[in-house]
Design a protein around this motif. Structure first.
Motif, PDB file in Angstrom:
ATOM      1  N   SER A  71       1.119 -10.770  -0.215  1.00  0.00           N
ATOM      2  CA  SER A  71       1.958 -11.526   0.730  1.00  0.00           C
ATOM      3  C   SER A  71       2.980 -10.630   1.429  1.00  0.00           C
ATOM      4  O   SER A  71       3.574 -11.031   2.440  1.00  0.00           O
ATOM      5  CB  SER A  71       2.686 -12.662   0.003  1.00  0.00           C
ATOM      6  N   LEU A  72       3.187  -9.422   0.892  1.00  0.00           N
ATOM      7  CA  LEU A  72       4.174  -8.509   1.455  1.00  0.00           C
ATOM      8  C   LEU A  72       3.581  -7.570   2.509  1.00  0.00           C
ATOM      9  O   LEU A  72       4.324  -6.898   3.228  1.00  0.00           O
ATOM     10  CB  LEU A  72       4.803  -7.657   0.339  1.00  0.00           C
ATOM     11  N   ARG A  73       2.274  -7.510   2.586  1.00  0.00           N
ATOM     12  CA  ARG A  73       1.624  -6.602   3.527  1.00  0.00           C
ATOM     13  C   ARG A  73       2.041  -6.928   4.965  1.00  0.00           C
ATOM     14  O   ARG A  73       2.086  -8.083   5.363  1.00  0.00           O
ATOM     15  CB  ARG A  73       0.103  -6.689   3.396  1.00  0.00           C
ATOM     16  N   ASN A  74       2.353  -5.868   5.705  1.00  0.00           N
ATOM     17  CA  ASN A  74       2.728  -5.982   7.125  1.00  0.00           C
ATOM     18  C   ASN A  74       4.042  -6.730   7.345  1.00  0.00           C
ATOM     19  O   ASN A  74       4.350  -7.105   8.478  1.00  0.00           O
ATOM     20  CB  ASN A  74       1.605  -6.645   7.939  1.00  0.00           C
ATOM     21  N   ARG A  75       4.821  -6.917   6.271  1.00  0.00           N
ATOM     22  CA  ARG A  75       6.136  -7.536   6.421  1.00  0.00           C
ATOM     23  C   ARG A  75       7.145  -6.496   6.901  1.00  0.00           C
ATOM     24  O   ARG A  75       7.118  -5.336   6.497  1.00  0.00           O
ATOM     25  CB  ARG A  75       6.609  -8.108   5.081  1.00  0.00           C
ATOM     26  N   ASN A  76       8.071  -6.923   7.748  1.00  0.00           N
ATOM     27  CA  ASN A  76       9.168  -6.066   8.148  1.00  0.00           C
ATOM     28  C   ASN A  76      10.093  -5.852   6.946  1.00  0.00           C
ATOM     29  O   ASN A  76      10.398  -6.796   6.219  1.00  0.00           O
ATOM     30  CB  ASN A  76       9.938  -6.716   9.301  1.00  0.00           C
ATOM     31  N   THR A  77      10.531  -4.618   6.750  1.00  0.00           N
ATOM     32  CA  THR A  77      11.347  -4.296   5.580  1.00  0.00           C
ATOM     33  C   THR A  77      12.581  -5.188   5.494  1.00  0.00           C
ATOM     34  O   THR A  77      12.941  -5.675   4.417  1.00  0.00           O
ATOM     35  CB  THR A  77      11.780  -2.819   5.619  1.00  0.00           C
ATOM     36  N   SER A  79      12.975  -8.108   6.473  1.00  0.00           N
ATOM     37  CA  SER A  79      12.687  -9.535   6.310  1.00  0.00           C
ATOM     38  C   SER A  79      12.618  -9.962   4.855  1.00  0.00           C
ATOM     39  O   SER A  79      12.606 -11.159   4.557  1.00  0.00           O
ATOM     40  CB  SER A  79      11.359  -9.882   6.998  1.00  0.00           C
ATOM     41  N   LEU A  80      12.586  -8.992   3.945  1.00  0.00           N
ATOM     42  CA  LEU A  80      12.457  -9.345   2.534  1.00  0.00           C
ATOM     43  C   LEU A  80      13.748  -9.953   1.993  1.00  0.00           C
ATOM     44  O   LEU A  80      14.834  -9.442   2.227  1.00  0.00           O
ATOM     45  CB  LEU A  80      12.105  -8.100   1.716  1.00  0.00           C
ATOM     46  N   GLU A  84      12.716 -11.587  -3.317  1.00  0.00           N
ATOM     47  CA  GLU A  84      11.486 -10.813  -3.170  1.00  0.00           C
ATOM     48  C   GLU A  84      11.702  -9.361  -3.582  1.00  0.00           C
ATOM     49  O   GLU A  84      10.844  -8.754  -4.228  1.00  0.00           O
ATOM     50  CB  GLU A  84      10.983 -10.896  -1.731  1.00  0.00           C
ATOM     51  N   SER A 175      -0.898  -1.487   6.064  1.00  0.00           N
ATOM     52  CA  SER A 175      -0.824  -2.661   5.203  1.00  0.00           C
ATOM     53  C   SER A 175      -0.893  -2.303   3.724  1.00  0.00           C
ATOM     54  O   SER A 175      -0.593  -3.121   2.856  1.00  0.00           O
ATOM     55  CB  SER A 175      -1.948  -3.648   5.539  1.00  0.00           C
ATOM     56  N   VAL A 178       3.924  -0.914   1.330  1.00  0.00           N
ATOM     57  CA  VAL A 178       4.953  -1.956   1.378  1.00  0.00           C
ATOM     58  C   VAL A 178       6.317  -1.294   1.257  1.00  0.00           C
ATOM     59  O   VAL A 178       6.579  -0.576   0.293  1.00  0.00           O
ATOM     60  CB  VAL A 178       4.753  -2.968   0.227  1.00  0.00           C
TER      61      VAL A 178
END
Length: 214
Positions: A71-77, A79-80, A84, A175, A178
């Motif tokens: 679920s963390l793949r391609n997330r903006n740092t 945004s966590l 999380e 991706s 992370v």
């Protein structure tokens, strides 16, 4: 961060920390080779079992961890959420990791020229067949000099810099990397929160291999 921590014109960080639960730092000034990095980040097979043991893993826990990391793949740092970030840290605590000394330009997230080789060795290691395609967390940390907000942002930018370099120079899949920032919240030496040893980026292999998958 204050001028006290910037007299050298550079800010040192370290990447991650030895195998499994064991922590360790590369010798100052030493460039760790790609093969050394590869060996440290190699995940160890775990067996399935009903009782908890050092080489056993609960399959339900494994599935939950895998789902979360995916679920963390391609997330903006940035945004966590705090929750999380804490869950990443908990999962990463038992995974293979390594420390490398990296320097960044003064008050910057740009890698200094004298640390380029260290990041290149990391790129070579993650490109090796035994690691390529696995999932790694790149976690940024700072010392306690400066405000919480500034240090949080700096740790995130430096983790992002490492990821961008690896993707652009070694064609690694973004991706599979992370990024997360912890600022000053998780010092390596809690008794000396302003010590430069706390400035680091931790690289963790998040893969879990069971004996059945070997």
């Amino acid at each position: 961060m204050t001028s006290i921590s910037r007299l050298s014109g550079f800010t040192a960080i370290a990447l991650g920390a030895a195998l499994s639960m064991t922590a360790g730092l590369a010798v100052a000034g030493e460039v760790v080779s790609a093969d050394q990095i590869s060996r440290a980040l190699q995940s160890k097979p775990l067996t399935r079992g009903l009782s908890a043991g050092p080489q056993q893993i609960d399959t339900a826990t494994q599935a939950k961890e895998t789902k979360f990391v995916d679920s963390l793949r391609n997330r903006n740092t940035r945004s966590l959420s705090l929750g999380e970030r804490e869950e990443i840290a908990q999962i990463a605590s038992s995974k293979p990791k390594i420390d490398l000394e990296i320097r960044f330009d003064y008050n910057s997230a740009e890698i200094s020229k004298d640390s380029t080789q260290a990041v290149q060795e990391l790129g070579k290691a993650l490109s090796q067949p035994n690691l390529k395609g696995q999932t790694f967390v790149v976690a940024g940390h700072t010392d306690a000099v400066g405000t919480d907000e500034y240090n949080q942002g700096l740790s995130e930018r430096r983790a992002d810099t490492i990821k961008r370099y690896l993707v652009e120079k070694y064609a690694l899949n973004g991706s599979d990397l992370v990024t997360v920032g912890y600022g000053e919240s998780k010092p390596k030496d809690a008794n000396a929160p302003m010590d430069p040893a706390n400035r680091r980026v931790q690289v963790v292999n998040m893969e879990t291999k069971t004996a059945a998958s070997q």
